[in-house]
Design a protein around this motif. Structure first.
Motif, short mmCIF file in Angstrom:
data_model
loop_
_atom_site.label_atom_id
_atom_site.label_comp_id
_atom_site.label_asym_id
_atom_site.label_seq_id
_atom_site.Cartn_x
_atom_site.Cartn_y
_atom_site.Cartn_z
N ILE A 65 59.04 54.26 -23.75
CA ILE A 65 60.12 53.62 -22.99
C ILE A 65 59.61 52.40 -22.24
CG2 ILE A 65 61.77 53.93 -21.11
CD1 ILE A 65 61.77 56.96 -21.86
N VAL A 66 58.49 52.54 -21.56
CA VAL A 66 57.99 51.50 -20.66
C VAL A 66 57.48 50.27 -21.42
CG1 VAL A 66 56.21 50.99 -18.94
CG2 VAL A 66 57.53 53.09 -18.78
N ALA A 67 56.71 50.46 -22.49
CA ALA A 67 56.10 49.32 -23.18
C ALA A 67 57.14 48.33 -23.72
CB ALA A 67 55.18 49.82 -24.28
N PRO A 68 58.15 48.76 -24.49
CA PRO A 68 59.15 47.79 -24.95
C PRO A 68 59.97 47.21 -23.79
CG PRO A 68 59.30 49.80 -26.24
CD PRO A 68 58.36 50.07 -25.12
N ALA A 69 60.21 48.02 -22.77
CA ALA A 69 60.98 47.52 -21.63
C ALA A 69 60.21 46.41 -20.90
CB ALA A 69 61.32 48.66 -20.67
N LEU A 70 58.89 46.58 -20.75
CA LEU A 70 58.09 45.54 -20.12
C LEU A 70 58.07 44.26 -20.95
CD1 LEU A 70 55.04 47.49 -18.64
CD2 LEU A 70 56.97 46.46 -17.42
N LEU A 71 57.98 44.40 -22.27
CA LEU A 71 58.05 43.23 -23.13
C LEU A 71 59.38 42.51 -22.95
CD1 LEU A 71 56.90 41.44 -25.40
CD2 LEU A 71 58.02 42.98 -27.00
N PHE A 89 66.39 43.83 -20.06
CA PHE A 89 65.43 44.82 -19.60
C PHE A 89 66.12 46.12 -19.23
CE2 PHE A 89 63.58 46.71 -15.71
CZ PHE A 89 62.40 47.22 -16.26
N LEU A 90 67.21 46.01 -18.47
CA LEU A 90 67.94 47.21 -18.05
C LEU A 90 68.60 47.91 -19.22
CD1 LEU A 90 69.51 45.92 -14.71
CD2 LEU A 90 67.59 47.50 -15.01
N ILE A 91 69.09 47.14 -20.19
CA ILE A 91 69.70 47.75 -21.38
C ILE A 91 68.65 48.56 -22.14
CG2 ILE A 91 70.71 47.27 -23.65
CD1 ILE A 91 72.18 44.90 -22.33
N VAL A 92 67.51 47.94 -22.41
CA VAL A 92 66.46 48.65 -23.15
C VAL A 92 65.97 49.85 -22.36
CG1 VAL A 92 64.08 48.46 -24.01
CG2 VAL A 92 65.74 46.66 -24.50
N LEU A 93 65.74 49.65 -21.07
CA LEU A 93 65.22 50.73 -20.24
C LEU A 93 66.20 51.90 -20.14
CD1 LEU A 93 62.84 51.59 -18.38
CD2 LEU A 93 64.17 50.64 -16.49
N PRO A 134 53.15 64.40 -26.30
CA PRO A 134 54.11 64.95 -25.33
C PRO A 134 54.03 64.24 -23.98
CG PRO A 134 52.76 66.68 -26.30
CD PRO A 134 52.18 65.38 -26.71
N THR A 135 55.12 64.13 -23.33
CA THR A 135 55.31 63.59 -21.98
C THR A 135 54.81 62.15 -21.85
OG1 THR A 135 55.05 65.83 -21.14
CG2 THR A 135 55.02 64.07 -19.54
N VAL A 136 53.52 61.92 -21.95
CA VAL A 136 52.96 60.58 -21.78
C VAL A 136 53.48 59.65 -22.88
CG1 VAL A 136 50.81 59.26 -21.69
CG2 VAL A 136 50.93 61.52 -20.66
N GLY A 137 53.60 60.16 -24.09
CA GLY A 137 54.10 59.35 -25.20
C GLY A 137 55.53 58.90 -24.98
N SER A 138 56.35 59.78 -24.43
CA SER A 138 57.74 59.40 -24.14
C SER A 138 57.80 58.30 -23.10
CB SER A 138 58.53 60.61 -23.64
OG SER A 138 58.66 61.57 -24.65
N ILE A 139 56.97 58.41 -22.10
CA ILE A 139 56.94 57.38 -21.05
C ILE A 139 56.45 56.05 -21.62
CG2 ILE A 139 55.82 56.71 -18.88
CD1 ILE A 139 55.78 59.76 -18.21
N SER A 181 67.49 56.79 -22.03
CA SER A 181 68.42 57.93 -22.14
C SER A 181 68.30 58.62 -23.48
CB SER A 181 69.86 57.45 -21.94
OG SER A 181 70.02 56.89 -20.67
N ILE A 182 68.20 57.83 -24.54
CA ILE A 182 68.04 58.40 -25.88
C ILE A 182 66.76 59.23 -25.94
CG2 ILE A 182 67.53 57.83 -28.30
CD1 ILE A 182 69.37 55.36 -27.90
N GLN A 183 65.67 58.68 -25.43
CA GLN A 183 64.37 59.37 -25.47
C GLN A 183 64.40 60.66 -24.65
OE1 GLN A 183 61.98 58.35 -27.37
NE2 GLN A 183 60.15 59.34 -26.64
N VAL A 184 64.97 60.61 -23.47
CA VAL A 184 65.00 61.79 -22.59
C VAL A 184 65.87 62.89 -23.20
CG1 VAL A 184 65.85 62.61 -20.36
CG2 VAL A 184 64.44 60.57 -20.47
#
Length: 161
Positions: free
Chosen positions: A52-58, A69-73, A44-49, A78-81
């Protein structure tokens, strides 16, 4: 069982959508990150973050411009939230006969008391509380308030035909 089934179904759908978004942008290791998103969904919570963040950083490291980057982020974020904060509480509430408001409030309360563990266990705890309250006449109104439809399906042995 219902709780785990719902979490697994939503984790599968979220990871499939993550794969579609990442592969359409051209992110390296999109399949790996989709599998990681599946496992992150259970935290929960941390997993969602992290999901999202790990693939966006890659994506930020892989491409020279910010558009992928902006598309993935934004798209996957949005899908995750929406999945974690709107769809999941609604499905959990309907399937387990818990009010979505009770699910969200219990997430806050149990998360405050026990942190991440409390957030993961909040729905099963509330279902147990509702079942126990439904079995005793003095606490039956509490079970009715916790339910999503205002009805309880459990009967005590004295009331059973």
């Amino acid at each position: 069982r219902i709780y785990i089934r719902i979490k697994t179904t939503l984790a599968t759908a979220t990871s499939a959508l993550a794969y579609v978004v990442m592969s359409s942008v051209g992110v390296d290791f999109a399949g790996f990150w989709a599998v990681m998103v599946f496992f992150f969904y259970y935290i929960p919570t941390v997993g969602s973050i992290m999901a999202i963040v790990a693939p966006a950083l890659l994506t930020l490291i892989q491409f020279d411009n910010l558009t992928p980057f902006l598309i993935v982020l934004l798209v996957f974020g949005s899908i995750q939230v929406v999945t974690a904060n709107v769809i999941e509480p609604a499905i959990m509430g309907r399937s387990l006969n818990l009010s979505p408001l009770v699910v969200i409030v219990s997430l806050i309360v149990w998360g405050t008391i026990w942190g991440v563990v409390g957030m993961f266990l909040c729905v099963p705890i509330m279902v147990i509380v509702m079942i126990i309250c439904a079995h005793f006449a003095p606490t039956r109104p509490v079970a009715i308030v916790l339910s999503s439809d205002g009805e309880i399906d459990w009967q005590t042995e004295a009331e059973a035909p």
